[in-house]
Write a protein that holds these residues in place. Structure first.
Motif, PDB file in Angstrom:
ATOM      1  N   ALA A 249       0.667  -1.288   0.080  1.00 16.09           N
ATOM      2  CA  ALA A 249       0.077  -0.016   0.095  1.00 16.09           C
ATOM      3  C   ALA A 249       0.735   1.289  -0.063  1.00 16.09           C
ATOM      4  CB  ALA A 249      -0.970   0.090   1.038  1.00 16.09           C
ATOM      5  N   LYS A 250       1.809   1.341  -0.674  1.00 14.64           N
ATOM      6  CA  LYS A 250       2.566   2.420  -1.052  1.00 14.64           C
ATOM      7  C   LYS A 250       2.986   2.611  -2.613  1.00 14.64           C
ATOM      8  CE  LYS A 250       6.943   4.838   0.842  1.00 14.64           C
ATOM      9  NZ  LYS A 250       8.090   4.724   1.680  1.00 14.64           N
ATOM     10  N   VAL A 251       2.775   4.183  -2.822  1.00 15.09           N
ATOM     11  CA  VAL A 251       3.229   4.385  -4.234  1.00 15.09           C
ATOM     12  C   VAL A 251       4.707   5.337  -4.193  1.00 15.09           C
ATOM     13  CG1 VAL A 251       2.463   5.258  -6.226  1.00 15.09           C
ATOM     14  CG2 VAL A 251       0.753   4.583  -5.031  1.00 15.09           C
ATOM     15  N   SER A 252       5.478   4.684  -5.031  1.00 13.74           N
ATOM     16  CA  SER A 252       6.846   5.712  -5.219  1.00 13.74           C
ATOM     17  C   SER A 252       6.583   6.269  -6.349  1.00 13.74           C
ATOM     18  CB  SER A 252       7.846   4.633  -5.161  1.00 13.74           C
ATOM     19  OG  SER A 252       9.231   5.310  -5.231  1.00 13.74           O
ATOM     20  N   VAL A 253       7.386   7.579  -6.421  1.00 12.95           N
ATOM     21  CA  VAL A 253       7.123   8.683  -7.531  1.00 12.95           C
ATOM     22  C   VAL A 253       8.553   8.879  -7.638  1.00 12.95           C
ATOM     23  CG1 VAL A 253       6.330  10.699  -8.762  1.00 12.95           C
ATOM     24  CG2 VAL A 253       4.950   9.377  -7.117  1.00 12.95           C
ATOM     25  N   LYS A 254       8.977   8.627  -8.702  1.00 11.99           N
ATOM     26  CA  LYS A 254      10.565   8.660  -9.107  1.00 11.99           C
ATOM     27  C   LYS A 254      10.821   9.503 -10.288  1.00 11.99           C
ATOM     28  CE  LYS A 254      12.201   4.315  -6.933  1.00 11.99           C
ATOM     29  NZ  LYS A 254      12.815   3.154  -6.889  1.00 11.99           N
ATOM     30  N   VAL A 255      11.492  10.550 -10.194  1.00 14.68           N
ATOM     31  CA  VAL A 255      11.662  11.501 -11.455  1.00 14.68           C
ATOM     32  C   VAL A 255      13.297  11.376 -11.820  1.00 14.68           C
ATOM     33  CG1 VAL A 255      11.718  13.815 -12.058  1.00 14.68           C
ATOM     34  CG2 VAL A 255      10.223  13.195 -10.437  1.00 14.68           C
ATOM     35  N   PHE A 256      13.457  10.860 -13.056  1.00 17.59           N
ATOM     36  CA  PHE A 256      14.844  10.784 -13.485  1.00 17.59           C
ATOM     37  C   PHE A 256      14.986  11.777 -14.679  1.00 17.59           C
ATOM     38  CE2 PHE A 256      13.503   6.607 -12.260  1.00 17.59           C
ATOM     39  CZ  PHE A 256      14.597   5.963 -12.060  1.00 17.59           C
ATOM     40  N   ASP A 257      16.366  12.293 -14.562  1.00 13.11           N
ATOM     41  CA  ASP A 257      16.832  13.400 -15.633  1.00 13.11           C
ATOM     42  C   ASP A 257      17.143  12.541 -16.886  1.00 13.11           C
ATOM     43  OD1 ASP A 257      18.145  15.262 -17.197  1.00 13.11           O
ATOM     44  OD2 ASP A 257      19.343  15.887 -15.568  1.00 13.11           O
ATOM     45  N   LEU A 258      16.691  12.981 -18.133  1.00 13.59           N
ATOM     46  CA  LEU A 258      16.850  12.159 -19.291  1.00 13.59           C
ATOM     47  C   LEU A 258      17.767  13.030 -20.210  1.00 13.59           C
ATOM     48  CD1 LEU A 258      13.417  11.007 -20.177  1.00 13.59           C
ATOM     49  CD2 LEU A 258      15.337   9.688 -19.302  1.00 13.59           C
ATOM     50  N   ALA A 259      18.628  14.126 -19.521  1.00 13.60           N
ATOM     51  CA  ALA A 259      19.675  14.910 -20.566  1.00 13.60           C
ATOM     52  C   ALA A 259      20.594  13.873 -21.233  1.00 13.60           C
ATOM     53  CB  ALA A 259      20.313  15.682 -19.687  1.00 13.60           C
ATOM     54  N   ASN A 260      20.931  12.794 -20.609  1.00 14.57           N
ATOM     55  CA  ASN A 260      21.646  11.705 -21.314  1.00 14.57           C
ATOM     56  C   ASN A 260      20.655  10.506 -21.254  1.00 14.57           C
ATOM     57  OD1 ASN A 260      23.475   9.790 -22.201  1.00 14.57           O
ATOM     58  ND2 ASN A 260      24.905   9.934 -20.566  1.00 14.57           N
TER      59      ASN A 260
ATOM     60  N   THR B 263      19.412   9.668 -14.620  1.00 14.16           N
ATOM     61  CA  THR B 263      19.793   9.903 -13.300  1.00 14.16           C
ATOM     62  C   THR B 263      18.536  10.117 -12.602  1.00 14.16           C
ATOM     63  OG1 THR B 263      21.718  10.743 -14.166  1.00 14.16           O
ATOM     64  CG2 THR B 263      21.289  11.217 -12.047  1.00 14.16           C
ATOM     65  N   LEU B 264      18.442   9.353 -11.350  1.00 18.02           N
ATOM     66  CA  LEU B 264      17.484   9.664 -10.347  1.00 18.02           C
ATOM     67  C   LEU B 264      17.684  11.020  -9.660  1.00 18.02           C
ATOM     68  CD1 LEU B 264      14.932   8.518  -8.990  1.00 18.02           C
ATOM     69  CD2 LEU B 264      16.426   7.455  -7.493  1.00 18.02           C
ATOM     70  N   VAL B 265      16.765  11.933 -10.010  1.00 22.17           N
ATOM     71  CA  VAL B 265      17.101  13.180  -9.175  1.00 22.17           C
ATOM     72  C   VAL B 265      15.874  13.457  -7.808  1.00 22.17           C
ATOM     73  CG1 VAL B 265      18.141  14.229 -11.351  1.00 22.17           C
ATOM     74  CG2 VAL B 265      15.491  14.522 -11.029  1.00 22.17           C
ATOM     75  N   ARG B 266      14.812  12.836  -8.006  1.00 18.47           N
ATOM     76  CA  ARG B 266      13.844  13.017  -6.853  1.00 18.47           C
ATOM     77  C   ARG B 266      13.103  11.869  -6.639  1.00 18.47           C
ATOM     78  NH1 ARG B 266       9.258  17.791  -7.075  1.00 18.47           N
ATOM     79  NH2 ARG B 266       8.911  17.778  -4.932  1.00 18.47           N
ATOM     80  N   GLU B 267      12.707  11.400  -5.433  1.00 14.39           N
ATOM     81  CA  GLU B 267      11.846  10.401  -4.975  1.00 14.39           C
ATOM     82  C   GLU B 267      11.052  10.584  -3.893  1.00 14.39           C
ATOM     83  OE1 GLU B 267      12.409   5.506  -3.865  1.00 14.39           O
ATOM     84  OE2 GLU B 267      14.195   6.803  -4.047  1.00 14.39           O
ATOM     85  N   LEU B 268       9.664  10.279  -4.141  1.00 20.00           N
ATOM     86  CA  LEU B 268       8.710  10.607  -3.535  1.00 20.00           C
ATOM     87  C   LEU B 268       7.960   9.258  -3.177  1.00 20.00           C
ATOM     88  CD1 LEU B 268       7.334  13.886  -4.685  1.00 20.00           C
ATOM     89  CD2 LEU B 268       8.804  13.835  -3.052  1.00 20.00           C
ATOM     90  N   GLY B 269       7.517   9.230  -1.804  1.00 22.65           N
ATOM     91  CA  GLY B 269       6.534   8.284  -1.375  1.00 22.65           C
ATOM     92  C   GLY B 269       5.164   8.351  -0.935  1.00 22.65           C
ATOM     93  N   PHE B 270       4.392   7.694  -1.261  1.00 24.51           N
ATOM     94  CA  PHE B 270       2.905   8.145  -0.508  1.00 24.51           C
ATOM     95  C   PHE B 270       2.375   6.767  -0.024  1.00 24.51           C
ATOM     96  CE2 PHE B 270       3.959  11.426  -3.488  1.00 24.51           C
ATOM     97  CZ  PHE B 270       3.785  12.446  -2.942  1.00 24.51           C
ATOM     98  N   GLU B 271       1.939   6.623   0.982  1.00 27.42           N
ATOM     99  CA  GLU B 271       0.887   5.332   1.632  1.00 27.42           C
ATOM    100  C   GLU B 271      -0.299   5.373   0.768  1.00 27.42           C
ATOM    101  OE1 GLU B 271       2.681   4.932   5.895  1.00 27.42           O
ATOM    102  OE2 GLU B 271       0.695   5.335   5.598  1.00 27.42           O
ATOM    103  N   GLY B 272      -0.599   4.283   0.254  1.00 30.69           N
ATOM    104  CA  GLY B 272      -1.847   4.289  -0.392  1.00 30.69           C
ATOM    105  C   GLY B 272      -1.715   3.351  -1.711  1.00 30.69           C
TER     106      GLY B 272
ATOM    107  N   ASN C 269       4.993  19.416  -8.404  1.00 28.94           N
ATOM    108  CA  ASN C 269       5.571  20.467  -9.451  1.00 28.94           C
ATOM    109  C   ASN C 269       6.785  19.594  -9.870  1.00 28.94           C
ATOM    110  OD1 ASN C 269       6.960  22.178 -10.915  1.00 28.94           O
ATOM    111  ND2 ASN C 269       6.029  23.817  -9.816  1.00 28.94           N
ATOM    112  N   ILE C 270       6.694  19.028 -11.217  1.00 21.01           N
ATOM    113  CA  ILE C 270       8.179  18.476 -11.404  1.00 21.01           C
ATOM    114  C   ILE C 270       9.084  19.182 -12.082  1.00 21.01           C
ATOM    115  CG2 ILE C 270       6.854  16.130 -11.821  1.00 21.01           C
ATOM    116  CD1 ILE C 270       6.725  16.732 -14.976  1.00 21.01           C
ATOM    117  N   SER C 271       8.799  20.785 -12.386  1.00 21.16           N
ATOM    118  CA  SER C 271       9.819  21.466 -12.823  1.00 21.16           C
ATOM    119  C   SER C 271      10.494  22.129 -11.668  1.00 21.16           C
ATOM    120  CB  SER C 271       9.153  22.359 -13.755  1.00 21.16           C
ATOM    121  OG  SER C 271       8.591  21.913 -14.902  1.00 21.16           O
ATOM    122  N   ASP C 272       9.866  22.243 -10.435  1.00 19.90           N
ATOM    123  CA  ASP C 272      10.488  22.975  -9.457  1.00 19.90           C
ATOM    124  C   ASP C 272      10.336  21.980  -7.980  1.00 19.90           C
ATOM    125  OD1 ASP C 272      11.279  24.598  -7.317  1.00 19.90           O
ATOM    126  OD2 ASP C 272       9.563  25.977  -7.472  1.00 19.90           O
ATOM    127  N   LYS C 273      11.414  21.229  -7.939  1.00 17.24           N
ATOM    128  CA  LYS C 273      11.616  20.375  -6.921  1.00 17.24           C
ATOM    129  C   LYS C 273      11.346  20.902  -5.537  1.00 17.24           C
ATOM    130  CE  LYS C 273      16.092  19.145  -6.866  1.00 17.24           C
ATOM    131  NZ  LYS C 273      17.246  18.100  -7.102  1.00 17.24           N
TER     132      LYS C 273
END
Length: 768
Positions: free
Chosen positions: A170-181, A186-195, A268-272
């Motif tokens: 019962a947890k959702v992970s939201v991972k944001v990767f930088d695709l410049a390459n 590259t993993l730049v942000r990781e959030l987690g939410f119960e549910g 906001n995925i543009s302004d972490k």
């Protein structure tokens, strides 16, 4: 194989979460003022408030009020735990591409495949593959991201790759990767939410995550959703920490049988550096939810509990006849504190006493009292009929990181699912059906009926079509442009067409009786005049039961609503044949500009799987023309001597085109075909053969080049039962051949037909 879904269902999952403190951090202490919203007020509930059931939306002013609410409800109802379940792409680019089949145009939905620029991003099993597709003939996987648990969906926004992953329980992970390459994301942000993950949408810079959570309230346990950032738990008090998560909690003033949270989170995925924001809505059981471009609609249908109805009738009729001793027992049971016996437990004990009395009556006396109980139940049902069987609609506006409650409305009938709702040109449209009150009271039910309601931006009902008697229960509805289509349940399914040209006057414009069950419809023109229907070929078996024997696609013409037509149809396969379309509408691809239809399908003949892939059609002269069979069964599987192994990895999950190429995606392959002649350009293996993805048995005495051969247009395979119009055509005659309109047709909107005579407009489609 696939779970057969005859109705589109999209159900609710949910998230319990940790929190501390006594007042909500978005408020000052002891604040109890009402919050003004458009056309509606959100009353705040403090620890001392006792709400009444007004169906309005109220906001808890502090955590003490929320905790007291759970304490009272859990004492009365027992455990507050509950489980809910499930639900549901487009990428910014200047290229010629096909958007994945989404529900709301202009609103990007998270999906398993995204594409942009020179790359395709695809989820399969526990991996994400980044595939370079330019040039197409040299397509290759350039990088792979492996996850600890199963990734669910993704977004691509600029150089940001957003991945939604099921993490732990019962947890959702939201991972944001930088695709410049892209070769090294590259993993730049990781959030987690119960549910539990329900849906996600991308609008501008904001990702909206919708989750469901079950609640198992225990004294001292967390009350609201918890969030983490980079592995650290976020504070629920934004007055002491800038990096925080403090969702407002709302309560619908309705009868609760169980408790779930429906959670909305804005990221906001543009302004972490911008804090994530959210709201949690305390909901009851399963509720259909529709997500439009700027609004979310939550629905609630109040049902009648037949058990409570029966116990209430028994109490009124026989309580006075019980002995004084038994009556005293009931009084004592009901006087016990709720923390000793909750309301449900008390009901069971009282019911046992009354049932014991009934069991000791003589035969004739028992029959007489049971008749009185049934009559009393009917009486109570009629008394409550005005308040039950209705659907309440709540509107929540999305504006960047902010959410605004806009009010609620109530309409008659029971919502079917999220496809029964639609927002268009400022109007919210909803289809409802008659609700059932149980087999015991079946004799009190009338013929099945359906309703269409149109509400304006302020949720005022401005148009309605009620009590449309259909003789058969409606199981699917879809709004396409200014029309609604209602589909019923039996083998010869009438498809009812409702005109919404005048939002204030929905009218029955016609109906078409279809000899098979079409469960998915897709418009092939902007006006919704022509539709493709996909369903099952329904036939009576030797025992008289109706069974699905193969799949069927149909082309319908509703240009003249008074005379709808089934222009053409085709039948494929035998018993057990299926399509992922019925559970995942994003797997369907149609392009009018390319005159291209891709139908993902698994075909069976004589109980053996003979094909898993995609059938490619053109529509020429209002007829389906089979152009190609794109096979996703691996050669090793065809040649294997093993029988009946898992074939799910060969199911085509997505079809799309980019510029001059058609892409079909399964876990096994990404296949690229030229749109000029549908010749194979590249077959990219995504999963190597593992010895357990076997589809068809080897047929003895076949020529070497036909071992495992499938779907040749013969009477035994593809063209078994296929209509004459489905033919093979030379490859140089195909793409960009326009579908000709039906000569002499014109749009005619009828006057409003009396609901009792809807069947009079029924047109029989030709039998083949």
């Amino acid at each position: 194989m696939f779970k057969k879904i005859i109705k589109f269902s999209f159900i609710i999952l949910i998230s319990a979460v940790l929190v501390s403190g006594c007042t909500f951090p978005w408020q000052k202490k002891n604040s109890a003022t009402s919050v003004e919203v458009k056309k509606e007020k959100t009353k705040e509930i403090s620890a001392d408030d006792v709400p009444v059931k007004t169906k309005q939306l109220m906001k808890f002013s502090d955590y003490q009020g929320l905790e007291k609410f759970f304490e009272e409800k859990s004492a009365k109802q027992g455990s507050t735990s509950g489980i809910a379940r499930e639900v549901i792409n487009r990428t910014e680019t200047t290229e010629d591409f096909s958007p994945i089949n989404i529900q709301v145009p202009g609103l990007d939905e998270a999906d398993i495949v995204k594409f942009g620029g020179n790359y395709v991003y695809a989820l399969l099993r526990d991996e994400l593959k980044i595939i370079k597709i330019n040039p197409a003939s040299e397509a290759e996987v350039i990088s792979t991201i492996t996850f600890e648990s199963q990734p669910q969906n993704i977004f691509i926004s600029g150089n940001n790759l957003v991945v939604f992953e099921f993490a732990d329980q019962a947890k959702v992970s939201v991972k944001v990767f930088d695709l410049a390459n892209p070769t090294n994301p590259t993993l730049v942000r990781e959030l987690g939410f119960e549910g539990n993950y329900r849906e996600a949408r991308l609008n501008g810079d904001y990702v909206y995550l919708f989750t469901d959570s079950f609640i198992d309230y225990k004294k001292g346990k967390s009350l609201i959703p918890q969030a983490t950032s980079q592995g650290f738990t976020l504070s629920n008090d934004c007055s002491v920490a800038s990096d925080c998560f403090a969702p407002e909690v709302f309560y619908f003033d309705i009868p609760y049988n169980s408790f779930h949270y429906f959670n909305i989170v804005a990221i906001n995925i543009s302004d972490k550096t911008e804090p994530i924001s959210g709201q949690s809505y305390l909901i009851n059981d399963e509720q259909a939810i529709y997500i439009a471009q700027k609004n979310v609609y939550l629905t609630y249908t109040e049902a009648i509990d037949e058990y409570d109805l029966e116990q209430s009738a028994k109490r009124e009729l026989i309580l006075a006849d019980l002995s004084a001793e038994e009556q005293n027992k009931i009084t004592e049971i009901e006087a016990v504190a709720d923390y000793v016996l909750n309301t449900a437990e008390k009901k069971v004990k009282v019911a046992a006493l009354m049932d014991n009395y009934l069991a000791n009556l003589g035969t004739e006396e028992a029959k007489a009292i049971q008749l009185k109980i049934s009559e009393k139940m009917k009486e109570k049902l009629m008394a409550r009929s005005a308040d039950t069987g209705k659907t309440t609609i709540y509107k929540i506006a999305l504006n960047g990181k902010n959410f605004e409650y806009r009010g609620f409305a109530e309409v008659n009938g029971q919502i079917l699912n999220e496809l029964s709702m639609n927002e268009e040109d400022g109007y919210f449209r909803i289809a409802t059906a008659q609700s059932s009150v149980g087999a015991r009271l079946a004799e009190t039910q009338s013929e099945p009926y359906s309703n269409i309601f149109v509400l304006d931006n302020e949720l005022k009902v401005v148009g309605r079509l009620e009590n449309l008697v259909t003789n058969e229960k409606i199981y699917a509805a879809r709004f396409l442009g200014n029309r609604a289509y209602l589909i019923t349940t039996k083998q010869s399914d009438p498809l009812y067409i409702i005109s919404l040209d005048d939002p204030t006057k929905p009218t029955v414009s016609g109906a078409l009786r279809i000899p098979d069950a079409s469960t998915y419809f897709y418009p092939i023109d902007q006006n919704g005049h022509k539709l493709i229907g996909v369903g099952y070929n329904m036939q009576d078996d030797d025992s008289g039961l109706i069974k699905a024997k193969g799949l069927k696609i149909s082309l319908f013409d509703f240009t003249d609503l008074a005379k709808p037509k089934e222009l053409n149809s085709a039948i494929f396969g035998d018993v057990g044949s299926d399509s992922i379309i019925f559970e995942d509408h994003k797997s369907f691809l149609y392009s009018g500009g390319k005159n291209l239809l891709s139908l993902p399908i698994v075909l069976k003949e004589n109980k053996q799987t003979v094909f898993s892939g995609s059938l490619i059609f053109n529509i020429i002269d209002n007829k389906f023309v089979l152009r190609e069979k794109i096979d996703h069964i691996s050669p090793a599987a065809k040649l294997s001597s093993f029988l009946n192994h898992d074939y799910s990895d060969s199911v085509v999950k997505r079809s799309f085109y980019i510029n001059d190429y058609l892409f079909t995606f399964s876990n096994k392959f990404l296949k690229i075909n030229s749109l000029l002649d549908l010749s194979l350009v590249k077959s990219l293996v995504l999963i190597e053969d593992e010895g357990d993805y076997i589809i068809a048995p080897v047929t003895e005495n076949l020529p070497e080049d036909s071992a495992g051969a499938i779907l040749e247009p013969t009477a035994e395979t593809l063209e078994q039962g296929i209509k004459e119009a489905v033919t093979e055509t030379p490859r140089d005659n195909l793409i960009d051949t326009p579908a000709e309109p039906v000569a002499g047709t014109s749009t005619e909107v009828l006057g409003e037909a009396p609901v009792e005579t809807a069947e009079e407009n029924l047109i029989e489609s030709p039998s083949y």
